[in-house]
Design a protein around this motif. Sequence first.
Motif, PDB file in Angstrom:
ATOM      1  N   TRP A 123     -28.232 -45.117 -37.268  1.00  0.00           N
ATOM      2  CA  TRP A 123     -28.178 -46.444 -37.883  1.00  0.00           C
ATOM      3  C   TRP A 123     -26.955 -46.600 -38.776  1.00  0.00           C
ATOM      4  CZ3 TRP A 123     -31.744 -50.213 -36.796  1.00  0.00           C
ATOM      5  CH2 TRP A 123     -32.948 -49.812 -36.197  1.00  0.00           C
ATOM      6  N   VAL A 124     -26.403 -47.805 -38.767  1.00  0.00           N
ATOM      7  CA  VAL A 124     -25.393 -48.138 -39.777  1.00  0.00           C
ATOM      8  C   VAL A 124     -26.085 -48.266 -41.132  1.00  0.00           C
ATOM      9  CG1 VAL A 124     -23.770 -49.900 -40.559  1.00  0.00           C
ATOM     10  CG2 VAL A 124     -23.864 -49.297 -38.141  1.00  0.00           C
ATOM     11  N   SER A 125     -27.187 -48.986 -41.148  1.00  0.00           N
ATOM     12  CA  SER A 125     -27.999 -49.111 -42.365  1.00  0.00           C
ATOM     13  C   SER A 125     -29.407 -48.644 -42.023  1.00  0.00           C
ATOM     14  CB  SER A 125     -28.053 -50.567 -42.827  1.00  0.00           C
ATOM     15  OG  SER A 125     -26.755 -51.083 -42.949  1.00  0.00           O
ATOM     16  N   PRO A 126     -29.696 -47.366 -42.248  1.00  0.00           N
ATOM     17  CA  PRO A 126     -30.993 -46.834 -41.805  1.00  0.00           C
ATOM     18  C   PRO A 126     -32.153 -47.384 -42.625  1.00  0.00           C
ATOM     19  CG  PRO A 126     -29.814 -45.209 -43.092  1.00  0.00           C
ATOM     20  CD  PRO A 126     -28.878 -46.364 -42.906  1.00  0.00           C
ATOM     21  N   PRO A 127     -33.316 -47.472 -42.012  1.00  0.00           N
ATOM     22  CA  PRO A 127     -34.511 -47.811 -42.784  1.00  0.00           C
ATOM     23  C   PRO A 127     -34.742 -46.734 -43.852  1.00  0.00           C
ATOM     24  CG  PRO A 127     -34.955 -47.816 -40.422  1.00  0.00           C
ATOM     25  CD  PRO A 127     -33.600 -47.241 -40.602  1.00  0.00           C
ATOM     26  N   PRO A 128     -35.392 -47.082 -44.950  1.00  0.00           N
ATOM     27  CA  PRO A 128     -35.535 -46.126 -46.062  1.00  0.00           C
ATOM     28  C   PRO A 128     -36.106 -44.776 -45.634  1.00  0.00           C
ATOM     29  CG  PRO A 128     -36.416 -48.290 -46.662  1.00  0.00           C
ATOM     30  CD  PRO A 128     -36.021 -48.377 -45.233  1.00  0.00           C
TER      31      PRO A 128
ATOM     32  N   LEU B 277     -35.725 -43.183 -42.999  1.00  0.00           N
ATOM     33  CA  LEU B 277     -34.812 -42.377 -42.171  1.00  0.00           C
ATOM     34  C   LEU B 277     -33.501 -42.070 -42.889  1.00  0.00           C
ATOM     35  CD1 LEU B 277     -35.271 -44.212 -38.735  1.00  0.00           C
ATOM     36  CD2 LEU B 277     -36.289 -42.060 -39.460  1.00  0.00           C
ATOM     37  N   LYS B 278     -33.420 -42.449 -44.147  1.00  0.00           N
ATOM     38  CA  LYS B 278     -32.149 -42.312 -44.868  1.00  0.00           C
ATOM     39  C   LYS B 278     -31.643 -40.868 -44.893  1.00  0.00           C
ATOM     40  CE  LYS B 278     -30.758 -45.959 -47.777  1.00  0.00           C
ATOM     41  NZ  LYS B 278     -31.202 -46.951 -48.692  1.00  0.00           N
ATOM     42  N   ASN B 279     -32.551 -39.921 -45.086  1.00  0.00           N
ATOM     43  CA  ASN B 279     -32.127 -38.519 -45.213  1.00  0.00           C
ATOM     44  C   ASN B 279     -31.697 -37.913 -43.888  1.00  0.00           C
ATOM     45  OD1 ASN B 279     -32.605 -38.557 -47.948  1.00  0.00           O
ATOM     46  ND2 ASN B 279     -34.760 -37.955 -47.697  1.00  0.00           N
ATOM     47  N   SER B 280     -32.350 -38.335 -42.814  1.00  0.00           N
ATOM     48  CA  SER B 280     -32.058 -37.697 -41.522  1.00  0.00           C
ATOM     49  C   SER B 280     -31.040 -38.477 -40.700  1.00  0.00           C
ATOM     50  CB  SER B 280     -33.353 -37.554 -40.729  1.00  0.00           C
ATOM     51  OG  SER B 280     -33.925 -38.832 -40.523  1.00  0.00           O
ATOM     52  N   ASN B 281     -30.672 -39.671 -41.159  1.00  0.00           N
ATOM     53  CA  ASN B 281     -29.796 -40.514 -40.337  1.00  0.00           C
ATOM     54  C   ASN B 281     -28.382 -39.950 -40.221  1.00  0.00           C
ATOM     55  OD1 ASN B 281     -29.285 -43.122 -38.946  1.00  0.00           O
ATOM     56  ND2 ASN B 281     -27.835 -43.395 -40.638  1.00  0.00           N
ATOM     57  N   ARG B 282     -27.809 -40.122 -39.032  1.00  0.00           N
ATOM     58  CA  ARG B 282     -26.388 -39.792 -38.834  1.00  0.00           C
ATOM     59  C   ARG B 282     -25.639 -41.072 -38.512  1.00  0.00           C
ATOM     60  NH1 ARG B 282     -26.422 -35.078 -34.533  1.00  0.00           N
ATOM     61  NH2 ARG B 282     -24.180 -35.322 -34.724  1.00  0.00           N
ATOM     62  N   ALA B 283     -24.391 -41.117 -38.916  1.00  0.00           N
ATOM     63  CA  ALA B 283     -23.615 -42.352 -38.724  1.00  0.00           C
ATOM     64  C   ALA B 283     -23.370 -42.593 -37.237  1.00  0.00           C
ATOM     65  CB  ALA B 283     -22.291 -42.239 -39.452  1.00  0.00           C
ATOM     66  N   PRO B 284     -23.499 -43.830 -36.792  1.00  0.00           N
ATOM     67  CA  PRO B 284     -23.202 -44.143 -35.387  1.00  0.00           C
ATOM     68  C   PRO B 284     -21.702 -44.019 -35.126  1.00  0.00           C
ATOM     69  CG  PRO B 284     -23.642 -46.147 -36.611  1.00  0.00           C
ATOM     70  CD  PRO B 284     -23.899 -45.016 -37.559  1.00  0.00           C
ATOM     71  N   THR B 285     -21.352 -43.852 -33.875  1.00  0.00           N
ATOM     72  CA  THR B 285     -19.944 -43.609 -33.538  1.00  0.00           C
ATOM     73  C   THR B 285     -19.370 -44.763 -32.721  1.00  0.00           C
ATOM     74  OG1 THR B 285     -20.637 -42.416 -31.579  1.00  0.00           O
ATOM     75  CG2 THR B 285     -20.223 -41.103 -33.549  1.00  0.00           C
ATOM     76  N   SER B 286     -18.046 -44.741 -32.584  1.00  0.00           N
ATOM     77  CA  SER B 286     -17.344 -45.781 -31.827  1.00  0.00           C
ATOM     78  C   SER B 286     -17.021 -45.268 -30.427  1.00  0.00           C
ATOM     79  CB  SER B 286     -16.030 -46.135 -32.519  1.00  0.00           C
ATOM     80  OG  SER B 286     -16.288 -46.536 -33.839  1.00  0.00           O
ATOM     81  N   GLY B 287     -16.502 -46.166 -29.618  1.00  0.00           N
ATOM     82  CA  GLY B 287     -16.034 -45.781 -28.290  1.00  0.00           C
ATOM     83  C   GLY B 287     -14.744 -46.516 -27.986  1.00  0.00           C
ATOM     84  N   LEU B 288     -13.820 -45.843 -27.309  1.00  0.00           N
ATOM     85  CA  LEU B 288     -12.524 -46.454 -27.017  1.00  0.00           C
ATOM     86  C   LEU B 288     -12.124 -46.090 -25.587  1.00  0.00           C
ATOM     87  CD1 LEU B 288      -9.992 -47.928 -28.223  1.00  0.00           C
ATOM     88  CD2 LEU B 288      -9.087 -45.661 -28.735  1.00  0.00           C
ATOM     89  N   ALA B 289     -11.687 -47.071 -24.835  1.00  0.00           N
ATOM     90  CA  ALA B 289     -11.253 -46.804 -23.463  1.00  0.00           C
ATOM     91  C   ALA B 289      -9.882 -47.418 -23.232  1.00  0.00           C
ATOM     92  CB  ALA B 289     -12.252 -47.400 -22.485  1.00  0.00           C
ATOM     93  N   THR B 290      -9.109 -46.730 -22.430  1.00  0.00           N
ATOM     94  CA  THR B 290      -7.824 -47.294 -22.011  1.00  0.00           C
ATOM     95  C   THR B 290      -7.962 -47.691 -20.545  1.00  0.00           C
ATOM     96  OG1 THR B 290      -6.704 -45.824 -23.536  1.00  0.00           O
ATOM     97  CG2 THR B 290      -5.360 -46.826 -21.818  1.00  0.00           C
ATOM     98  N   ILE B 291      -7.772 -48.961 -20.282  1.00  0.00           N
ATOM     99  CA  ILE B 291      -7.976 -49.466 -18.918  1.00  0.00           C
ATOM    100  C   ILE B 291      -6.618 -49.571 -18.233  1.00  0.00           C
ATOM    101  CG2 ILE B 291      -8.997 -51.319 -17.544  1.00  0.00           C
ATOM    102  CD1 ILE B 291     -10.502 -52.120 -20.177  1.00  0.00           C
ATOM    103  N   ALA B 292      -6.489 -48.857 -17.142  1.00  0.00           N
ATOM    104  CA  ALA B 292      -5.213 -48.869 -16.424  1.00  0.00           C
ATOM    105  C   ALA B 292      -5.004 -50.203 -15.701  1.00  0.00           C
ATOM    106  CB  ALA B 292      -5.189 -47.723 -15.418  1.00  0.00           C
TER     107      ALA B 292
END
Lengths: 262, 195
Positions: free
Chosen positions: A37-42, A44-59
């Motif tokens: 979660w970006v903003s986890p529910p209370p 889950l605050k201790n166990s939450n990990r930050a979400p990640t991004s994704g990037l693609a290069t389109i030929a």
Amino acid sequence: MRRTAPLGAAAAVYVIAAWLVAPGFFDGFAPPAPYHWVSPPPELKNSNRAPTSGLATIAVRNGSTEAGHVFTTDQQAAVTFPSQSFEAPPNGASVTLEIKPVPSYPDFGGIVPAGNVYLVSASTRLVSPVVVTLRYGSQKQDPPSQIFAAANSSAGWKSIGSINNVVPYTVAASTQTLGYFVAGYPPAPPATAASTASGAGSPPVLPLVALAAAVLVVLAGIPVVAARRRAVRPARDEAEPPPAVPQNLGGAKRPGRRRGRR
Amino acid sequence: MQPPHIDSPPERLGVQSAAARATAIGVLALCLEWARAMAARQHEIALVSLVVGGVALGALGLGFTAHQLGLTRSRLAFRLLGGLVLGAVLLLPSAVRGSPLPLIPAPFAVAAVGVSVGEEIAFRGALFAAIESWLGPGAAILGSSLVFAAGHLLSHPPQFLLAVTAMGLLLAVWRWACGDLVAPIVAHCIADLAL
């Protein structure tokens, strides 16, 4: 009856327990990893990990962009695009497509989100529809039925619906514009989402399903239990042959119940 | 009077050795489940760990006869049919709610079957028989269900554990009522193949 009744009861208990968790399934071979979660529910605050991004290069080949897909590295959001989805840069350079979880976004205005808001952006204009797939984080509500989109930070959210999607715990929708996306529930009386979370929103359904499960399991169990009983009876008879002559010749009191010979 | 339990171990172990055997099987099954769950988090070895974990769990039944495990072939058609019905019941809540039930890719399907068979032999087979010979059928149903749920602590979100326990309970009650492990194996495979 002594053995089939608990069987029916256990089936009913299972149905009720499984009904309490979306998607109404208990075990699963590969259960979902915890949602990031970006903003986890209370809770889950201790166990939450930050979400990640994704990037693609389109030929770009022969003046048109290639087909492909881009995932966030935690696989919570994806965009799938056919060829010629993006405007090809005039110099033949590639196109970049990025998916990013964001903490700030347009006001939801009654929409109930079921996960993070993702900002999808590309280095050139989108010219034909792409498919956005979002995993939802809520496990206690019924699965969200649609994706909402906002073209920019000052635009309002609009439902873009959903398309057939076989990946569990995700919602997918086709879109002709990039911007902000979130899986969620439409603005509705709050009681709907809250009550269906516990199954209370459909009171007639759960008892019927539990009853059907109990009846099914009992019916399936009866022949096996009966066959088992038939197998037990000869074994018992063998263990306890009936007395050929009266045993109580001495006039002593009979014991209250028969005891098997050992 | 309770009918004799024909699938219980014919020999009565001493209380201490029965307790030791049940405890050892329970601890081993838990360790194998947890190790499998942790190894499966590494993408490169996920498939291997699932298959090896399933085989290792199944190996816990090696000290028992097919009769003790509920794996005899009598009335096999009824027991297979019972497995199909149990499998349908396991998927029933999800089906009624309209949730998607996609089939998983072929290599993982093989691993899923291996894990399902291994778990059933370990929990409803060996552990059930061991606890039953120690404390009786009631404790065997409850104990095998609770250890089964504990085995899923590392692989399932906490909110799923009540349903996992209830699933263990249903299959354990079938094991007790019908003296049969074939139907739980079939049902577990169906459920796991549906993700």
